[in-house]
Design a protein around this motif. Sequence first.
Motif, PDB file in Angstrom:
ATOM      1  N   ARG A   1     -10.300  36.488  97.065  1.00  0.00           N
ATOM      2  CA  ARG A   1      -8.999  36.159  96.472  1.00  0.00           C
ATOM      3  C   ARG A   1      -8.239  37.446  96.153  1.00  0.00           C
ATOM      4  O   ARG A   1      -8.757  38.343  95.511  1.00  0.00           O
ATOM      5  CB  ARG A   1      -9.214  35.346  95.210  1.00  0.00           C
ATOM      6  CG  ARG A   1      -7.955  34.953  94.505  1.00  0.00           C
ATOM      7  CD  ARG A   1      -8.254  33.927  93.426  1.00  0.00           C
ATOM      8  NE  ARG A   1      -7.234  33.796  92.415  1.00  0.00           N
ATOM      9  CZ  ARG A   1      -5.973  33.440  92.628  1.00  0.00           C
ATOM     10  NH1 ARG A   1      -5.571  33.189  93.835  1.00  0.00           N
ATOM     11  NH2 ARG A   1      -5.121  33.333  91.636  1.00  0.00           N
ATOM     12  N   THR A   2      -7.004  37.520  96.597  1.00  0.00           N
ATOM     13  CA  THR A   2      -6.180  38.705  96.395  1.00  0.00           C
ATOM     14  C   THR A   2      -4.812  38.289  95.886  1.00  0.00           C
ATOM     15  O   THR A   2      -4.205  37.360  96.420  1.00  0.00           O
ATOM     16  CB  THR A   2      -6.015  39.490  97.721  1.00  0.00           C
ATOM     17  OG1 THR A   2      -7.310  39.717  98.289  1.00  0.00           O
ATOM     18  CG2 THR A   2      -5.322  40.819  97.496  1.00  0.00           C
ATOM     19  N   GLU A   3      -4.350  38.971  94.870  1.00  0.00           N
ATOM     20  CA  GLU A   3      -3.021  38.699  94.318  1.00  0.00           C
ATOM     21  C   GLU A   3      -1.948  39.081  95.338  1.00  0.00           C
ATOM     22  O   GLU A   3      -2.097  40.066  96.071  1.00  0.00           O
ATOM     23  CB  GLU A   3      -2.804  39.491  93.026  1.00  0.00           C
ATOM     24  CG  GLU A   3      -3.777  39.142  91.922  1.00  0.00           C
ATOM     25  CD  GLU A   3      -3.620  37.711  91.439  1.00  0.00           C
ATOM     26  OE1 GLU A   3      -2.487  37.207  91.388  1.00  0.00           O
ATOM     27  OE2 GLU A   3      -4.653  37.082  91.123  1.00  0.00           O
ATOM     28  N   LEU A   4      -0.863  38.317  95.355  1.00  0.00           N
ATOM     29  CA  LEU A   4       0.228  38.568  96.293  1.00  0.00           C
ATOM     30  C   LEU A   4       0.809  39.968  96.100  1.00  0.00           C
ATOM     31  O   LEU A   4       1.146  40.640  97.077  1.00  0.00           O
ATOM     32  CB  LEU A   4       1.317  37.498  96.134  1.00  0.00           C
ATOM     33  CG  LEU A   4       2.473  37.577  97.130  1.00  0.00           C
ATOM     34  CD1 LEU A   4       1.960  37.472  98.570  1.00  0.00           C
ATOM     35  CD2 LEU A   4       3.485  36.478  96.861  1.00  0.00           C
ATOM     36  N   GLU A   5       0.918  40.426  94.851  1.00  0.00           N
ATOM     37  CA  GLU A   5       1.460  41.763  94.586  1.00  0.00           C
ATOM     38  C   GLU A   5       0.594  42.840  95.240  1.00  0.00           C
ATOM     39  O   GLU A   5       1.097  43.825  95.775  1.00  0.00           O
ATOM     40  CB  GLU A   5       1.568  42.032  93.075  1.00  0.00           C
ATOM     41  CG  GLU A   5       2.550  41.155  92.344  1.00  0.00           C
ATOM     42  CD  GLU A   5       1.978  39.783  91.972  1.00  0.00           C
ATOM     43  OE1 GLU A   5       0.733  39.572  92.030  1.00  0.00           O
ATOM     44  OE2 GLU A   5       2.789  38.900  91.635  1.00  0.00           O
ATOM     45  N   THR A   6      -0.726  42.655  95.200  1.00  0.00           N
ATOM     46  CA  THR A   6      -1.657  43.599  95.818  1.00  0.00           C
ATOM     47  C   THR A   6      -1.481  43.595  97.332  1.00  0.00           C
ATOM     48  O   THR A   6      -1.484  44.651  97.972  1.00  0.00           O
ATOM     49  CB  THR A   6      -3.112  43.260  95.443  1.00  0.00           C
ATOM     50  OG1 THR A   6      -3.237  43.297  94.018  1.00  0.00           O
ATOM     51  CG2 THR A   6      -4.098  44.226  96.072  1.00  0.00           C
TER      52      THR A   6
END
Length: 191
Positions: A32-37
Amino acid sequence: MSMNLNISRWVFKMRGGLWTLLFLIILFMTGRTELETILLSLVIILAGQLWRCWAAGTIMIYRGETVKADGLTTSGPYSLMRNPLYFGNFLIGLGWSLIAGRKAVLLFIISFIILYVIIIIPYEENFLLNKFGKSYKEYCERVGMFFPKRLPLENFKGNFNVDILSRSEVHTMLTTLIGTCVIVAWALCYT
């Protein structure tokens, strides 16, 4: 022939395959990766590929599986650092590993240092020193491995050649694009 030279030659020859293996390991570490990242990573990846394009279009001859050079390139990005192609690789790999997470970033940085800083770059620099002697030694004194020692305004522009770029960098651009799409899609599947 020394064992170290054989290892260095093999790693240089196999650097594309080793890069692919490292990408696959990073890909499978992705969760899972944040959109900002992801967006920040895309900017870093794009910067790395653009930097590589500038470097690839500036060199006189593009290397393949063996180290070779017709002349010493010291203009354009090579006036800022001796290894702009590898710096571009670093940015691309850093962007991919940021998408994958902290453990992937650590793995990537350690792998990059071992493969490039400890093995590949010294192997290439030994070749260049043997071929260009004093000229290369003076260049190393003026220009850092990855970071500028000074801002060289006189050689900054360089001789950019679109023909060299189109012959030498298309494969890398496609690999970067496909790899980036795959890792972003993988990360988005977990969100």
